[in-house]
Design an enzyme around this catalytic site. Sequence first.
Site, PDB file in Angstrom:
ATOM      1  N   PRO A  18       2.740  -3.434   5.738  1.00 51.24           N
ATOM      2  CA  PRO A  18       3.753  -4.431   5.378  1.00 51.24           C
ATOM      3  C   PRO A  18       5.145  -3.952   5.777  1.00 51.24           C
ATOM      4  CG  PRO A  18       2.962  -3.269   3.418  1.00 51.24           C
ATOM      5  CD  PRO A  18       2.113  -2.812   4.555  1.00 51.24           C
ATOM      6  N   CYS A 104       8.866   2.393  -1.523  1.00 52.90           N
ATOM      7  CA  CYS A 104      10.042   1.920  -0.784  1.00 52.90           C
ATOM      8  C   CYS A 104      11.305   2.683  -1.205  1.00 52.90           C
ATOM      9  CB  CYS A 104      10.232   0.422  -1.017  1.00 52.90           C
ATOM     10  SG  CYS A 104      11.696  -0.182  -0.165  1.00 52.90           S
ATOM     11  N   LYS A 144       0.529   1.152  -2.530  1.00 54.60           N
ATOM     12  CA  LYS A 144       0.985   1.847  -1.317  1.00 54.60           C
ATOM     13  C   LYS A 144       2.130   2.764  -1.728  1.00 54.60           C
ATOM     14  CE  LYS A 144       2.705   0.995   3.360  1.00 54.60           C
ATOM     15  NZ  LYS A 144       4.129   1.336   3.257  1.00 54.60           N
ATOM     16  N   ASN A 208      -1.068   6.401   6.566  1.00 59.24           N
ATOM     17  CA  ASN A 208      -0.007   5.667   7.265  1.00 59.24           C
ATOM     18  C   ASN A 208       1.113   6.618   7.682  1.00 59.24           C
ATOM     19  OD1 ASN A 208       2.834   4.027   6.113  1.00 59.24           O
ATOM     20  ND2 ASN A 208       1.804   3.327   7.947  1.00 59.24           N
TER      21      ASN A 208
END
Length: 327
Positions: A18, A104, A144, A208
Amino acid sequence: MEMGFWGKLKRPIMAVAPMSGVTDEAFRLMFLKYGKPDIFWTEFVSAEGLFSEGRKFCLKPLKFNPKERPIVAQIFGSNPIDCQKTAGLIAELGFDGIDINMGCPDRNVEKQGSGAALIKDLKLAKEIIRATKKGAPMLPVSVKTRIGYEKNEIEEWIAGLLEENLAALTVHFRTRKELYFSPAHWELAQEIVKLRDKISPETLILGNGDVKTFLQANQLIKETGLDGVLIGRGVVGNPWFFSDKSPNVPELLKAIVEHAEIFDELHKEDMGEDGCYKQFDSIKKHFHAYTKGFRGAKELRDSLMKVKNTAEAKKAIESFLKLSENI
Ligand SMILES: Cc1cc2nc3c(=O)[nH]c(=O)nc-3n(C[C@H](O)[C@H](O)[C@H](O)COP(=O)(O)O)c2cc1C
């Protein structure tokens, strides 16, 4: 543990990470044309925002086309009650899963105690996961995150998350402090797989960070024993990524026009008679990403940065083609 669609996926799992402001519906529909990943994620949305005056704005990233399934909605939040309500809404909207962002580093996100800020508060992170599950008991819940805040905190942070029996856990192999720049710590992948095997053997682990090619993604999965990989920046301007094809220049130029046309179609309510609308400029980051690595790419990119609508973008591409034929 509710595994939902995750339990039916073939491994290795390859998906687009994303990216807020990038992986919108138009972007995702380009992958349906040229090579579908195993899962789509929405851009993240604020759980608090969905229950505030800004609701209409926050709902926008939650639009999707059923052809994109399986599709997971990503949320961020720091208030378990809001996350629970958001989970209920996401279930109503027909998503296949819910992913909670706990990585984030954006200042505005962290200021609210969300995103990477949760790495510093495992207790709250756990409460958020439980509340999200409670809000949508039929949907699989995933997280995540990153390997730690300032340093490697796998033993406490990742192990703590695994105790919550998540359907899947994506680990961006960087700390919050490392943002997006220093090389991702893929050497930690095997240690995380071992922790998973010990604590929550059913949870799928996706890695990732810095994956650039389909071949590299496959190699990393083989070497590490991960269930899959999420690719972020490496797929921007490359909807062929998952079909492992390299387009030639005419194919690339055709894709630019197609992407702009899909984007227009999704914004037609805002479009004036001249084909212009206020969101149009946001497609230019994609124009930028497509125009790399071929002769004259920079000149084409410069002209595409000046266009005001898709008709002008098509003209810029036609002029580029004419010029290339005459060289
Ligand atoms: C512009 C941009 C926006 C991002 N937005 C999100 C987001 O909404 N949710 C999320 O979990 N990660 C987000 N990320 C992080 C990516 O999903 C990914 O973890 C990161 O880019 C590292 O992967 P990569 O090296 O393959 O790009 C974003 C990254 C970028 C560059």
